[in-house]
Design an enzyme around this catalytic site. Structure first.
Site, PDB file in Angstrom:
ATOM      1  N   ASP A 112       9.601  -8.064 -15.442  1.00 53.29           N
ATOM      2  CA  ASP A 112      10.212  -7.863 -14.114  1.00 53.29           C
ATOM      3  C   ASP A 112      10.198  -9.135 -13.271  1.00 53.29           C
ATOM      4  O   ASP A 112      11.107  -9.380 -12.487  1.00 53.29           O
ATOM      5  CB  ASP A 112       9.531  -6.710 -13.366  1.00 53.29           C
ATOM      6  CG  ASP A 112       8.045  -6.906 -13.266  1.00 53.29           C
ATOM      7  OD1 ASP A 112       7.605  -7.716 -12.439  1.00 53.29           O
ATOM      8  OD2 ASP A 112       7.304  -6.258 -14.039  1.00 53.29           O
ATOM      9  N   GLY A 147      -1.455   1.119  -4.790  1.00 51.08           N
ATOM     10  CA  GLY A 147      -2.750   0.572  -4.403  1.00 51.08           C
ATOM     11  C   GLY A 147      -3.866   1.343  -5.067  1.00 51.08           C
ATOM     12  O   GLY A 147      -3.864   2.577  -5.060  1.00 51.08           O
ATOM     13  N   SER A 170       6.945  -1.686 -15.857  1.00 50.81           N
ATOM     14  CA  SER A 170       8.005  -2.011 -14.899  1.00 50.81           C
ATOM     15  C   SER A 170       9.175  -2.729 -15.556  1.00 50.81           C
ATOM     16  O   SER A 170      10.255  -2.819 -14.983  1.00 50.81           O
ATOM     17  CB  SER A 170       7.450  -2.818 -13.726  1.00 50.81           C
ATOM     18  OG  SER A 170       6.579  -3.814 -14.182  1.00 50.81           O
ATOM     19  N   CYS A 208      12.118  -5.300   1.446  1.00 56.86           N
ATOM     20  CA  CYS A 208      11.570  -6.181   0.405  1.00 56.86           C
ATOM     21  C   CYS A 208      12.277  -5.880  -0.919  1.00 56.86           C
ATOM     22  O   CYS A 208      12.203  -4.760  -1.433  1.00 56.86           O
ATOM     23  CB  CYS A 208      10.071  -5.919   0.280  1.00 56.86           C
ATOM     24  SG  CYS A 208       9.342  -6.726  -1.157  1.00 56.86           S
ATOM     25  N   CYS A 215      14.980  -8.648   2.353  1.00 60.03           N
ATOM     26  CA  CYS A 215      14.142  -9.839   2.403  1.00 60.03           C
ATOM     27  C   CYS A 215      14.071 -10.377   0.978  1.00 60.03           C
ATOM     28  O   CYS A 215      13.742  -9.638   0.050  1.00 60.03           O
ATOM     29  CB  CYS A 215      12.730  -9.502   2.898  1.00 60.03           C
ATOM     30  SG  CYS A 215      11.620 -10.936   2.773  1.00 60.03           S
ATOM     31  N   ASN A 254       1.154   0.240   5.830  1.00 63.97           N
ATOM     32  CA  ASN A 254       1.638  -0.518   4.675  1.00 63.97           C
ATOM     33  C   ASN A 254       2.354  -1.734   5.240  1.00 63.97           C
ATOM     34  O   ASN A 254       3.357  -1.573   5.949  1.00 63.97           O
ATOM     35  CB  ASN A 254       2.603   0.336   3.839  1.00 63.97           C
ATOM     36  CG  ASN A 254       3.199  -0.445   2.677  1.00 63.97           C
ATOM     37  OD1 ASN A 254       2.597  -1.400   2.188  1.00 63.97           O
ATOM     38  ND2 ASN A 254       4.366  -0.038   2.237  1.00 63.97           N
ATOM     39  N   GLY A 255       1.856  -2.919   4.927  1.00 65.58           N
ATOM     40  CA  GLY A 255       2.478  -4.132   5.452  1.00 65.58           C
ATOM     41  C   GLY A 255       1.420  -5.166   5.767  1.00 65.58           C
ATOM     42  O   GLY A 255       0.278  -5.079   5.294  1.00 65.58           O
ATOM     43  N   CYS A 263       0.869  -1.167   0.000  1.00 63.52           N
ATOM     44  CA  CYS A 263       0.000   0.000   0.000  1.00 63.52           C
ATOM     45  C   CYS A 263       0.907   1.218   0.000  1.00 63.52           C
ATOM     46  O   CYS A 263       2.133   1.092   0.050  1.00 63.52           O
ATOM     47  CB  CYS A 263      -0.862   0.046   1.258  1.00 63.52           C
ATOM     48  SG  CYS A 263      -1.961  -1.372   1.432  1.00 63.52           S
ATOM     49  N   CYS A 315      10.678 -14.798  -0.864  1.00 57.67           N
ATOM     50  CA  CYS A 315       9.878 -15.436  -1.924  1.00 57.67           C
ATOM     51  C   CYS A 315      10.773 -16.135  -2.951  1.00 57.67           C
ATOM     52  O   CYS A 315      10.279 -16.939  -3.738  1.00 57.67           O
ATOM     53  CB  CYS A 315       8.912 -14.451  -2.573  1.00 57.67           C
ATOM     54  SG  CYS A 315       9.664 -12.936  -3.076  1.00 57.67           S
ATOM     55  N   CYS A 324       4.499 -14.816  -0.017  1.00 54.65           N
ATOM     56  CA  CYS A 324       4.844 -13.640   0.789  1.00 54.65           C
ATOM     57  C   CYS A 324       3.796 -13.467   1.881  1.00 54.65           C
ATOM     58  O   CYS A 324       2.599 -13.519   1.599  1.00 54.65           O
ATOM     59  CB  CYS A 324       4.867 -12.384  -0.072  1.00 54.65           C
ATOM     60  SG  CYS A 324       5.188 -10.911   0.914  1.00 54.65           S
ATOM     61  N   TYR A 373       9.956  -4.243  -8.762  1.00 59.83           N
ATOM     62  CA  TYR A 373       8.634  -4.013  -9.343  1.00 59.83           C
ATOM     63  C   TYR A 373       7.819  -2.878  -8.716  1.00 59.83           C
ATOM     64  O   TYR A 373       7.264  -2.050  -9.419  1.00 59.83           O
ATOM     65  CB  TYR A 373       7.817  -5.309  -9.258  1.00 59.83           C
ATOM     66  CG  TYR A 373       6.383  -5.165  -9.670  1.00 59.83           C
ATOM     67  CD1 TYR A 373       6.024  -5.116 -11.010  1.00 59.83           C
ATOM     68  CD2 TYR A 373       5.370  -5.033  -8.719  1.00 59.83           C
ATOM     69  CE1 TYR A 373       4.708  -4.954 -11.400  1.00 59.83           C
ATOM     70  CE2 TYR A 373       4.043  -4.872  -9.104  1.00 59.83           C
ATOM     71  CZ  TYR A 373       3.729  -4.840 -10.451  1.00 59.83           C
ATOM     72  OH  TYR A 373       2.424  -4.669 -10.823  1.00 59.83           O
TER      73      TYR A 373
END
Ligand code: SF4
Length: 457
Positions: free
Chosen positions: A355, A34, A294, A246, A442, A107-108, A2, A445, A391, A252
């Site tokens: 991407d 978002g 992207s 992330c 991180c 956001n998260g 977000c 993924c 994720c 992306y």
């Protein structure tokens, strides 16, 4: 994923320097993060007013709505759902009055929010939404800690997950980032019409450019910043902080005109493309084309490093949002989003730069379009490693079953998407492109190494 944006001014200002108007512009610049809902809350002399609407910033938040939010501090949010359905009740800000008046945007994602909700409901707490952010807002609001600062710290120490939070309470703008800094948060500074300095917090620095604000610094992992009129107070959560941004922010999510960890996102993407070309050494290709938008910068880098000419192969419908963050109707959206440019691709051997491949519906659709338009060969060049693990930190890919590379070899994915060749960038070359140390990211993924505990299912 977000977008959050907040403004704290030193004194009440008139439009267009109304904090809510600034926040509106900031959210507009974060729209790519978002598109399901947009909302704002403003503090005005002891009152918090909140407005939120489903849809885009420009269609949801009208001028009348913004002007109904006077005050000295404002926070705002653009939503892409991970926990809770895509409905207005789940839109942010979440406003609670249990003990203190607070509005929160987030956001998260909290992977174990269901357990927290049950515990609070057992204590008699009622929720109007299914969003994990309302749980955070309720915990801050209910806290018996003597100050709002202590209430926020106490709440952060009771939750686990990724969060870049903005809290509006008692005329203060509070920004706090989880101890791993998985989601980004930046501080900026600008001046109002009277020349008074004021502060802004944002998910991405691209939001500052349009507002002619200066980026001051990144909010550090585990840091809480309280902006109170002219003063800023800095706190650190009492826990070890270890940055794990992330990696998809670079690959992306973020706009190319944002700067993260001191690196322009556009430059990192350019290097991702260069690195992939060096890694896979393509031969007998006529043209490198991006999957817009992207893939644009990576495709230029790929073309430069491979010596294959760059060109455009797709027209994009600008009025459809990002398919990655669309809540439903994926397949139809992809087909409506892109069209192959037949004169540019017919009879050509193409490198299509993408991407990432998550579910493969976008890539399968674009490869088919190129072949239908007469492309002789389509090699898909992915400037990221295969996405194999879900994720839990705020991106809508939460089960292995959704991920095409989770249980397929590269050859099987290639056949599934109908490509003649499929290349992924290695994890090492992905990191190299960021010019940042590997342990700062991180990448769960790709490798399943989750920095924060996740549900076993
Ligand atoms: S698991 Fe992947 S998408 Fe999720 S935060 Fe980590 S790197 Fe980003």
């Amino acid at each position: 994923m977000c977008g959050v944006f907040g403004v704290a001014t030193v004194s009440k200002c008139d439009t267009p320097f109304l904090p809510a108007a600034y926040t509106y512009t900031g959210l507009y610049m974060l729209q790519h993060r978002g598109q399901e809902a947009a909302g704002e809350a403003a503090w005005d002399n002891g009152t918090i007013r909140t407005e939120k609407r489903c849809g885009l910033v420009t269609t949801g938040l009208t001028k009348d709505i913004i002007q109904s939010l006077p005050g000295t501090v404002a926070i705002g949010h653009v939503r892409y759902s991970t926990t809770g359905e895509s409905v207005l009740l789940n839109a942010h800000p979440h406003y609670r009055t249990d003990r203190r008046k607070v509005a929160v945007v987030h956001n998260g994602n909290l992977p174990k929010s269901a357990e927290l909700r049950k515990e609070l409901e057992a204590e008699g707490v009622e929720f109007e939404s299914t969003s994990d952010t309302e749980i955070i807002a309720a915990m801050i609001s209910r806290s018996t800690a003597p100050t709002i600062e202590e209430a926020v710290i106490e709440t952060c120490m009771s939750i686990e997950g990724s969060y870049a939070l903005l809290v509006l309470a008692e005329g203060k703008l509070i920004g706090v980032r989880d101890p791993f800094g998985i989601r980004p948060l930046y501080l900026g500074r600008s001046r109002n019409e009277r020349g008074e300095e004021f502060y802004l917090l944002t998910s991405e620095t691209c939001a500052f450019g349009f507002l002619r604000a200066e980026t001051t610094r990144e909010i550090a992992p585990g840091e809480m910043l309280v902006i109170d009129g002219r003063n800023r107070f800095h706190y650190q959560l009492p826990v070890e902080a270890k940055r794990k941004l992330c990696i998809f922010e670079f690959i992306y999510f973020s706009r190319p005109d944002s700067v993260m960890m001191g690196q322009w996102v556009c430059e990192v993407r350019h290097r991702l493309g260069q690195n992939l070309a060096r890694q896979c050494k393509p031969v007998n290709l006529d043209k490198v084309i991006p999957v817009p938008e992207s893939g644009n910068h990576a495709a230029v880098g790929f073309a430069e490093a491979s010596g294959v000419p760059f060109g455009y192969g797709f027209a994009k419908n600008r009025y459809l949002g990002r398919t990655f963050i669309a809540p439903d109707g994926w397949d139809d959206l992809v087909r409506h989003k892109y069209a192959a440019l037949e004169p540019m691709v017919a009879g050509k051997r193409l490198a299509e730069v993408e991407d990432s491949i998550v579910r493969a519906n976008t890539t399968g659709g674009t490869v088919a379009m190129l072949k239908d338009a007469g492309a002789l060969r389509v090699e898909v060049e992915v400037v990221a490693p295969p996405v194999k693990y879900p994720c839990f930190y705020g991106i809508a890919m939460s089960t292995r079953g959704e991920l095409i590379a989770a249980d397929k070899t590269i050859e099987e994915v290639r056949d599934y998407i109908g490509a003649d060749q499929l290349n992924y960038l290695s994890q090492e070359s992905t990191i190299e492109a960021t010019r940042c140390p590997k342990d700062q990211f991180c990448m769960a993924c790709f490798d399943g190494d989750y920095p924060i505990p996740v549900p076993s299912e």
